[in-house]
Design an enzyme around this catalytic site. Structure first.
Site, short mmCIF file in Angstrom:
data_model
loop_
_atom_site.label_atom_id
_atom_site.label_comp_id
_atom_site.label_asym_id
_atom_site.label_seq_id
_atom_site.Cartn_x
_atom_site.Cartn_y
_atom_site.Cartn_z
N SER A 128 35.83 22.61 37.50
CA SER A 128 37.13 22.18 38.00
C SER A 128 37.29 22.48 39.49
CB SER A 128 38.23 22.85 37.16
OG SER A 128 39.47 22.27 37.39
N ASP A 269 40.94 17.75 42.48
CA ASP A 269 39.98 18.84 42.38
C ASP A 269 38.62 18.27 41.97
OD1 ASP A 269 40.62 18.24 39.76
OD2 ASP A 269 40.58 20.30 39.07
N ASP A 271 36.89 17.93 39.30
CA ASP A 271 36.71 17.05 38.13
C ASP A 271 37.89 16.11 37.93
OD1 ASP A 271 38.50 19.04 37.29
OD2 ASP A 271 37.76 19.04 35.24
N ASP A 273 40.99 16.35 37.13
CA ASP A 273 42.00 16.45 36.07
C ASP A 273 43.32 16.96 36.63
OD1 ASP A 273 41.34 19.13 36.46
OD2 ASP A 273 41.20 19.60 34.32
#
EC number: 5.4.2.10
Length: 481
Positions: A128, A269, A271, A273
């Protein structure tokens, strides 16, 4: 070692008879945290660990669903992600599970495709917002939801027991298939979730892609809708992922928006999400603002049952009070998008999220999705005819909120910080002094070796004073020297 031979190009190679023979060195503390498994690549997260995790995840997921569907694996751009994704795939194959490897894609893409296909589970290789040297393994069940604690416990129990074999022969092993084309289905879903007709022509947007999982999708989608896009950190460079950029480091995005005269900007960020936004003046727009603006839009169109939003203990008090003035209700839960998701299911809420930028809208998906939230916020700006700054002026003025982190490597001290009497006394003193005009939240991070101290008050000087006091107390009694 009792071994079975694998015949490959005339060589007899030993195959461990159990997964326990890969020589894993596991920590005594639980592997699974608040968002899967996360740690330093090459230390905690190794290829042998991923291989064994894949094997046990395959066993547990197949037993839970009682079907023979595939497991979907996606990854971010970290240098260790290829290694971990391939090792996970090999472990799953050894358990008789087929694997679809998407390659580079956002975490919500894995969640969406897992839910929309016959997959028995999904796995995302990403840490993340963490730095490049870290990595993580996130698991989803067949519904595309973060893995329930019971299943995570079962996987870890198998991993630590290491006393079973799959009982499969070579003809029963699973196969792995590269399936990068399936990411297109996620893109189609995102576009389909937006009100039609929609055109971003005339909208100038800066995107900070953090060298991560959104480098291909985000600019393409915004441009396909007609927006003028300026992309920052737009290569899949895992050696720089999240370094001084992305949703936790907004200064480059803020500067770019101001210097280019853009209407707004978004930072993802590693990833994708989560997302943070900035307005045309470069002012930060966090998850509280996004929830308020999106919630107000849903409320006005009668698509927000009971005017309910789920937030976390980090949600700003000013956001809560402004939402209540509109007839809404904010339910707070513990930090973590999995906790938000659980509360949304329990209460029937359609919108929830975190100040950090995880936003979940059940009208469209069941996972935090930074790209989806960015697209909907841009849609609101475009359709309203107002600037993001003007929309924010009609929302709320957040109370000063100071969040500081103290590094505590000792896991036991970190997880049991409540047993520190001097810290408890300091918290009690601060709470008594502020009364109803402020809040204090101290918690151990679930993803990093940190104790987080948040102080919120109507007065900035008050917040700063008690933040200094509490942070010093944590450092003195719990922190690393």
């Amino acid at each position: 070692m009792v071994a079975s031979p694998i015949h490959s190009r005339g060589l007899d190679l030993p195959l461990p008879s159990t997964m326990g023979e890969f020589g894993l060195s596991l920590p005594r503390s639980p592997l699974f945290g608040t968002d899967g498994i996360r740690g330093k690549a090459g230390e905690l997260l190794t290829a042998p660990l991923a291989l064994s995790l894949g094997f046990w995840a395959g066993q547990v997921l197949r037993e839970q669903t009682d079907t023979a569907g595939p497991v979907i694996i996606g990854q971010d751009s970290r240098l260790s992600s290829d290694m971990l994704a391939n090792a996970m795939a090999a472990g799953l194959n050894s358990a008789g599970v087929e694997v679809w490897q998407l390659g580079l894609c956002p975490t919500p893409c894995v969640a969406y495709l897992t839910r929309k296909t016959a997959a028995i589970g999904g796995i995302m290789i990403s840490a993340s917002h963490n730095p490049p040297e870290d990595n993580g393994i996130k698991f989803f069940d067949h519904q595309g939801l973060k893995l329930p604690k019971s299943l995570a416990t079962a996987i870890e129990a198998g991993l630590r027991g290491q006393n079973q074999t799959s009982g499969l022969n070579a003809s029963q092993w699973g196969r792995s298939y590269g399936q990068p084309h399936r990411v297109q289905y996620y893109q189609d879903f995102l576009l389909g979730s937006l009100p039609q007709p929609l055109n971003f022509q005339g909208l100038k947007v800066v995107l900070d892609l953090a060298w991560g999982a959104s480098v291909n999708l985000a600019p393409h989608i915004f441009r396909s809708l007609g927006a003028e896009v300026i992309a920052l950190h737009d290569l899949a460079d895992g050696s720089q992922i999240n370094v001084d950029c992305g949703s936790t480091h907004l200064h480059r995005l803020q500067r770019a928006v101001r210097e280019t005269g853009a209407d707004l900007g978004f930072a993802f960020d590693g990833d994708a999400d989560r997302v943070m936004a900035v307005d045309a003046q470069g002012r930060p727009v966090d998850g509280d603002y996004i929830l308020f603006l999106w919630g107000k839009t849903l409320q006005e169109s009668n698509h927000l049952p009971d005017n309910l939003i789920v937030g976390t203990v980090m949600a700003n008090l000013a956001f809560e009070r402004a939402w209540e003035k509109l007839g809404g209700k904010l339910i707070r839960t513990a930090v973590g998008d999995q906790n938000v998701q659980a509360q949304m299911w329990e209460t029937g809420a359609m919108l929830g999220g975190e100040q950090s930028g995880h936003i979940i809208c059940h009208h469209h998906s069941y996972s935090g999705d930074g790209l989806q939230a960015a697209l909907h916020l841009a849609t609101l700006v475009q359709k309203s005819g107002l600037s993001l700054s003007e929309l924010l002026s009609e929302s709320f003025q957040p109370y000063p909120q100071i969040l500081r982190n103290v590094r505590v490597l000792d896991r036991e001290r970190r997880l049991h910080w409540q047993e520190c009497a001097p810290l408890q006394q300091a918290i009690a003193t601060a709470e008594k002094s502020m009364g109803t005009t402020g809040r204090i939240l101290v918690r151990a991070s679930g993803t990093e070796p940190l104790i987080r101290v948040m102080v919120e008050a109507a007065c900035a000087e008050t917040a700063a004073h008690w933040s200094d006091q509490l942070t010093s107390t944590v450092q003195c009694h719990l922190g690393d020297s």
